[in-house]
Write a protein that holds these residues in place. Structure first.
Motif, PDB file in Angstrom:
ATOM      1  N   PRO A   1       0.839  -1.211   0.000  1.00  0.00           N
ATOM      2  CA  PRO A   1       0.000   0.000   0.000  1.00  0.00           C
ATOM      3  C   PRO A   1       0.866   1.249   0.000  1.00  0.00           C
ATOM      4  CG  PRO A   1      -0.862  -1.601   1.546  1.00  0.00           C
ATOM      5  CD  PRO A   1       0.432  -2.147   1.067  1.00  0.00           C
ATOM      6  N   GLY A   2       0.453   2.219  -0.796  1.00  0.00           N
ATOM      7  CA  GLY A   2       1.220   3.445  -0.952  1.00  0.00           C
ATOM      8  C   GLY A   2       2.234   3.387  -2.077  1.00  0.00           C
ATOM      9  N   GLY A   3       2.429   2.215  -2.637  1.00  0.00           N
ATOM     10  CA  GLY A   3       3.403   2.050  -3.702  1.00  0.00           C
ATOM     11  C   GLY A   3       2.874   2.462  -5.060  1.00  0.00           C
TER      12      GLY A   3
ATOM     13  N   TYR B   1     -11.158   9.642 -15.888  1.00  0.00           N
ATOM     14  CA  TYR B   1     -10.794   8.749 -14.798  1.00  0.00           C
ATOM     15  C   TYR B   1     -12.012   8.411 -13.956  1.00  0.00           C
ATOM     16  CZ  TYR B   1      -6.084  10.208 -15.990  1.00  0.00           C
ATOM     17  OH  TYR B   1      -4.919  10.464 -16.671  1.00  0.00           O
ATOM     18  N   GLY B   2     -12.001   7.187 -13.410  1.00  0.00           N
ATOM     19  CA  GLY B   2     -13.031   6.840 -12.457  1.00  0.00           C
ATOM     20  C   GLY B   2     -12.817   7.587 -11.148  1.00  0.00           C
ATOM     21  N   ASP B   3     -13.873   7.791 -10.409  1.00  0.00           N
ATOM     22  CA  ASP B   3     -13.788   8.566  -9.180  1.00  0.00           C
ATOM     23  C   ASP B   3     -12.821   7.929  -8.175  1.00  0.00           C
ATOM     24  OD1 ASP B   3     -17.318   9.499  -9.163  1.00  0.00           O
ATOM     25  OD2 ASP B   3     -15.585  10.441 -10.119  1.00  0.00           O
ATOM     26  N   SER B   4     -12.754   6.615  -8.168  1.00  0.00           N
ATOM     27  CA  SER B   4     -11.924   5.940  -7.168  1.00  0.00           C
ATOM     28  C   SER B   4     -10.427   6.064  -7.451  1.00  0.00           C
ATOM     29  CB  SER B   4     -12.308   4.456  -7.092  1.00  0.00           C
ATOM     30  OG  SER B   4     -12.087   3.823  -8.333  1.00  0.00           O
ATOM     31  N   VAL B   5     -10.048   6.490  -8.646  1.00  0.00           N
ATOM     32  CA  VAL B   5      -8.621   6.580  -8.984  1.00  0.00           C
ATOM     33  C   VAL B   5      -8.182   7.992  -9.341  1.00  0.00           C
ATOM     34  CG1 VAL B   5      -8.709   4.201  -9.838  1.00  0.00           C
ATOM     35  CG2 VAL B   5      -8.823   6.102 -11.470  1.00  0.00           C
ATOM     36  N   LYS B   6      -9.128   8.901  -9.380  1.00  0.00           N
ATOM     37  CA  LYS B   6      -8.813  10.276  -9.765  1.00  0.00           C
ATOM     38  C   LYS B   6      -7.755  10.861  -8.840  1.00  0.00           C
ATOM     39  CE  LYS B   6     -12.719  11.946 -11.646  1.00  0.00           C
ATOM     40  NZ  LYS B   6     -14.032  12.598 -11.694  1.00  0.00           N
ATOM     41  N   GLY B   7      -6.752  11.477  -9.432  1.00  0.00           N
ATOM     42  CA  GLY B   7      -5.679  12.081  -8.660  1.00  0.00           C
ATOM     43  C   GLY B   7      -4.558  11.115  -8.311  1.00  0.00           C
TER      44      GLY B   7
ATOM     45  N   MET C   1       0.133   4.246 -11.894  1.00  0.00           N
ATOM     46  CA  MET C   1      -0.680   4.131 -10.679  1.00  0.00           C
ATOM     47  C   MET C   1       0.179   4.479  -9.472  1.00  0.00           C
ATOM     48  SD  MET C   1      -2.803   0.663 -11.560  1.00  0.00           S
ATOM     49  CE  MET C   1      -1.403  -0.419 -11.308  1.00  0.00           C
ATOM     50  N   THR C   2      -0.237   5.440  -8.693  1.00  0.00           N
ATOM     51  CA  THR C   2       0.478   5.845  -7.483  1.00  0.00           C
ATOM     52  C   THR C   2      -0.451   5.763  -6.281  1.00  0.00           C
ATOM     53  OG1 THR C   2      -0.072   8.179  -7.770  1.00  0.00           O
ATOM     54  CG2 THR C   2       1.933   7.399  -8.845  1.00  0.00           C
ATOM     55  N   SER C   3       0.130   5.864  -5.093  1.00  0.00           N
ATOM     56  CA  SER C   3      -0.641   5.811  -3.841  1.00  0.00           C
ATOM     57  C   SER C   3      -1.621   4.639  -3.852  1.00  0.00           C
ATOM     58  CB  SER C   3      -1.405   7.127  -3.632  1.00  0.00           C
ATOM     59  OG  SER C   3      -0.512   8.216  -3.605  1.00  0.00           O
ATOM     60  N   LEU C   4      -1.116   3.494  -4.226  1.00  0.00           N
ATOM     61  CA  LEU C   4      -1.982   2.328  -4.385  1.00  0.00           C
ATOM     62  C   LEU C   4      -2.594   1.909  -3.057  1.00  0.00           C
ATOM     63  CD1 LEU C   4       0.115   0.425  -7.011  1.00  0.00           C
ATOM     64  CD2 LEU C   4      -2.302   1.006  -7.261  1.00  0.00           C
ATOM     65  N   LYS C   5      -3.842   1.443  -3.140  1.00  0.00           N
ATOM     66  CA  LYS C   5      -4.590   1.002  -1.976  1.00  0.00           C
ATOM     67  C   LYS C   5      -4.934  -0.482  -2.126  1.00  0.00           C
ATOM     68  CE  LYS C   5      -6.839   5.545  -1.804  1.00  0.00           C
ATOM     69  NZ  LYS C   5      -8.146   6.261  -1.804  1.00  0.00           N
ATOM     70  N   VAL C   6      -5.245  -1.097  -1.006  1.00  0.00           N
ATOM     71  CA  VAL C   6      -5.621  -2.514  -1.043  1.00  0.00           C
ATOM     72  C   VAL C   6      -6.792  -2.725  -1.997  1.00  0.00           C
ATOM     73  CG1 VAL C   6      -6.559  -4.402   0.316  1.00  0.00           C
ATOM     74  CG2 VAL C   6      -4.718  -2.980   1.259  1.00  0.00           C
TER      75      VAL C   6
ATOM     76  N   THR D   1      -1.797  -6.721  -7.323  1.00  0.00           N
ATOM     77  CA  THR D   1      -2.140  -7.055  -5.938  1.00  0.00           C
ATOM     78  C   THR D   1      -1.470  -6.050  -5.014  1.00  0.00           C
ATOM     79  OG1 THR D   1      -2.273  -9.403  -6.491  1.00  0.00           O
ATOM     80  CG2 THR D   1      -2.100  -8.831  -4.158  1.00  0.00           C
ATOM     81  N   VAL D   2      -2.284  -5.386  -4.214  1.00  0.00           N
ATOM     82  CA  VAL D   2      -1.779  -4.409  -3.255  1.00  0.00           C
ATOM     83  C   VAL D   2      -1.988  -4.993  -1.865  1.00  0.00           C
ATOM     84  CG1 VAL D   2      -1.847  -2.025  -2.460  1.00  0.00           C
ATOM     85  CG2 VAL D   2      -2.436  -2.577  -4.837  1.00  0.00           C
ATOM     86  N   SER D   3      -0.884  -5.298  -1.213  1.00  0.00           N
ATOM     87  CA  SER D   3      -0.971  -5.971   0.082  1.00  0.00           C
ATOM     88  C   SER D   3       0.316  -5.749   0.857  1.00  0.00           C
ATOM     89  CB  SER D   3      -1.198  -7.468  -0.121  1.00  0.00           C
ATOM     90  OG  SER D   3      -1.146  -8.156   1.118  1.00  0.00           O
ATOM     91  N   SER D   4       0.176  -5.671   2.176  1.00  0.00           N
ATOM     92  CA  SER D   4       1.356  -5.564   3.015  1.00  0.00           C
ATOM     93  C   SER D   4       1.812  -6.946   3.471  1.00  0.00           C
ATOM     94  CB  SER D   4       1.060  -4.667   4.225  1.00  0.00           C
ATOM     95  OG  SER D   4      -0.067  -5.141   4.921  1.00  0.00           O
TER      96      SER D   4
END
Length: 127
Positions: A14-16, A60-66, A83-88, A124-127
């Motif tokens: 996450p954050g990558g 862009y979709g709302d969930s990825v905007k910015g 893709m930046t600031s990736l979330k789970v 896959t976004v995972s810690s």
């Protein structure tokens, strides 16, 4: 016949950040509007981003905007999704798709508008 191949998917914390590529063969990609879509397990396919054939229009979709940026390099017959600031919740199989479009045309995030699809790449976004 246009063929699309996605690459760049990986396991990231996450954050990558990741950069996905969508490379076309069999036709010149700059005749096409390109969309990125994703599908997570148990969820419907979701439009992520799209770019017109000219490259002048993006959405862009709302969930990825910015956080995500789409771009194209027609010299390499490739469209990118940075893709930046990736979330789970960004975890999914990511697909690129194409449809013929004039230079003045726009692009949509409606999957039914697209005629050509790649096989997908896993993010896959995972810690």
């Amino acid at each position: 016949q246009l063929q699309l191949v996605e690459s760049g998917g990986a396991l990231v914390q996450p954050g990558g950040s990741l950069r996905l590529s969508c490379t076309g063969s069999g036709s010149i990609l700059d005749y096409y509007a390109i969309g990125w879509f994703r599908q997570a397990p148990g969820k419907e396919r979701e439009g992520v981003s799209c770019i017109s054939s000219s490259g002048r229009y993006t959405k862009y979709g709302d969930s990825v905007k910015g956080r995500f940026t789409i771009s194209r390099d027609d010299a390499y017959n490739t469209v990118y999704l940075q893709m930046t600031s990736l979330k789970v919740e960004d975890t999914a199989i990511y697909y690129c798709a194409a449809h013929r479009s004039p230079p003045t045309g726009r692009a949509t995030m409606t999957s039914g508008d697209y005629d050509y699809w790649g096989q997908g790449t896993q993010v896959t976004v995972s810690s």
